[in-house]
Motif scaffolding. Structure first.
Motif, short mmCIF file in Angstrom:
data_model
loop_
_atom_site.label_atom_id
_atom_site.label_comp_id
_atom_site.label_asym_id
_atom_site.label_seq_id
_atom_site.Cartn_x
_atom_site.Cartn_y
_atom_site.Cartn_z
N VAL A 82 17.63 -88.52 36.76
CA VAL A 82 16.99 -89.24 37.87
C VAL A 82 16.88 -88.33 39.09
O VAL A 82 17.58 -87.32 39.20
CB VAL A 82 17.78 -90.52 38.24
N LYS A 83 15.98 -88.71 39.99
CA LYS A 83 15.89 -87.99 41.25
C LYS A 83 17.16 -88.22 42.05
O LYS A 83 17.72 -89.33 42.05
CB LYS A 83 14.68 -88.51 42.05
N VAL A 128 14.46 -77.59 38.29
CA VAL A 128 14.96 -76.32 37.76
C VAL A 128 16.47 -76.36 37.58
O VAL A 128 17.00 -75.93 36.55
CB VAL A 128 14.55 -75.15 38.68
N SER A 129 17.16 -76.90 38.57
CA SER A 129 18.62 -76.99 38.47
C SER A 129 19.04 -77.87 37.31
O SER A 129 20.01 -77.58 36.61
CB SER A 129 19.21 -77.52 39.78
N ALA A 130 18.30 -78.97 37.11
CA ALA A 130 18.64 -79.88 36.02
C ALA A 130 18.49 -79.19 34.67
O ALA A 130 19.37 -79.28 33.81
CB ALA A 130 17.77 -81.13 36.09
N HIS A 145 22.87 -78.45 38.39
CA HIS A 145 23.20 -79.73 39.02
C HIS A 145 22.22 -80.77 38.52
O HIS A 145 21.02 -80.62 38.66
CB HIS A 145 23.15 -79.65 40.54
N LEU A 146 22.77 -81.81 37.94
CA LEU A 146 21.94 -82.87 37.36
C LEU A 146 22.40 -84.21 37.92
O LEU A 146 23.59 -84.48 38.05
CB LEU A 146 22.09 -82.87 35.84
N SER A 194 29.03 -75.88 36.91
CA SER A 194 27.90 -76.80 37.03
C SER A 194 28.39 -78.15 37.55
O SER A 194 29.59 -78.46 37.50
CB SER A 194 27.21 -76.98 35.68
N ALA A 195 27.47 -78.93 38.06
CA ALA A 195 27.82 -80.22 38.66
C ALA A 195 26.92 -81.31 38.10
O ALA A 195 25.75 -81.09 37.80
CB ALA A 195 27.68 -80.16 40.18
N LEU A 196 27.49 -82.49 37.96
CA LEU A 196 26.76 -83.68 37.51
C LEU A 196 27.11 -84.83 38.43
O LEU A 196 28.29 -85.11 38.68
CB LEU A 196 27.16 -84.02 36.07
N THR A 197 26.09 -85.48 38.98
CA THR A 197 26.29 -86.67 39.80
C THR A 197 25.76 -87.88 39.04
O THR A 197 24.60 -87.91 38.65
CB THR A 197 25.57 -86.54 41.15
#
Length: 305
Positions: free
Chosen positions: A132-133, A146-148, A153-154, A226-229
């Motif tokens: 998602v945005k 690009v990050s996703a 970062h996703l 890496s990061a995931l929110t």
């Protein structure tokens, strides 16, 4: 080997009695794990990543708890697919919008996780999620996309998230707001093969994966984080949960071939079918990593309607 009642002890989580392994990390430390003790575990390559992440005590729906939750040895697999944005939007809350790679096309994933050494002991997990945005973003951000795709970062919304242990279910559902349930769930990842299977209520296959593991690249600890929110609603209020992965060995295959993805009968299979996947575009496998999972925090999300 099956776990018996003699192998477990009962602990209280927000008024719920939960069985955990007797003598395991949670039984002994209640999230305040001795890093020197963990460092002696042959499954753990090191603990320097965690020494730089101090824990704090916070109030939560499961009572006072320490955050982040540390995962000292993990492996993960993610198969990313294209899906129609129209189908994705039917499964998203109004406040969230798909991250699109092109007009009308969004990204969805099936994911599998194996947590060999963790503050709440060994368990496995699987997920069907939607990219998602980021909250409060307007137009599509190119750098977000690009990050996703590079796993830097996703931002995601999870539709289903089964786990293999009771403590993971209670903490994930009550504490984080994730759609978790307990089922028979196996995940095995090594340098040559990645396999996983999620069972349905009848013991049959809900979702399974078998694929060659992409060639792995070794990373020094702390070099690639890496990061995931993830966004969830807890008691009617939006929250965001941050997880940080210290990638130690990982590989990616674009447009993967010979992927054996069985979509059977069950909650995960239904969620995946509802998204109408079009094409598999990327396979990411982390054969060795570490993870810090933070407790959810309230967040402001703009209503996109």
């Amino acid at each position: 080997m099956a776990t018996t009642e003699k192998d477990t002890v009962k602990v209280d989580l927000g008024g719920r009695s939960v069985a955990v392994p007797k003598g395991g990390l949670y039984d002994r430390y209640r999230m305040k794990t001795d890093l020197d003790e963990v460092a002696r575990d042959p499954q753990v390559s090191g603990v320097d990543f965690f020494r730089k992440l101090p824990k704090t005590t916070v109030e939560s729906p499961i009572g006072p708890t320490l955050t982040p939750n540390f995962y000292y040895s993990i492996s993960t697999a993610r198969l990313t697919m294209l899906a129609p944005s129209r189908a994705i939007r039917t499964r998203l809350p109004a406040e969230l919008a798909p991250l699109e790679v092109a007009p009308g096309l969004g990204l969805i994933s099936v994911m599998f996780f194996r947590y060999d050494v963790c503050d709440i002991d060994f368990y496995t997990e699987a997920a069907v999620g939607v990219a998602v945005k980021p909250a409060r973003h307007g137009r599509l951000g190119f750098f977000d996309l690009v990050s996703a795709l590079k796993n830097e970062h996703l931002d995601t919304y999870v539709l289903s998230l089964p786990v293999s242990t009771e403590i993971a279910q209670v903490r994930g559902h009550d504490g984080y707001g994730f759609p978790k349930w307990v089922t028979d769930l196996t995940v095995d990842i090594d340098a040559s093969r990645t396999t996983a299977r999620v069972a349905n209520d009848a013991g049959g296959t809900d979702l399974s994966l078998s694929v060659a593991t992409p060639a792995q690249k070794i990373h020094p600890s702390g070099e690639r984080v890496s990061a995931l929110t993830s966004y969830t609603s807890i008691d009617g209020a939006w929250h965001s949960t941050l997880s940080q992965t210290n990638v130690l060995s990982a590989g990616t295959t674009l447009l993967p071939r010979d992927v054996q993805l069985q979509v059977g009968e069950g909650r995960m299979a239904d969620d995946l079918r509802s998204l109408r996947p079009i094409r598999q575009i990327q396979l990411d496998v982390v054969a060795e990593g570490q993870l810090a999972l933070h407790m959810p925090v309230p967040t402001s999300i703009q209503n996109r309607k």
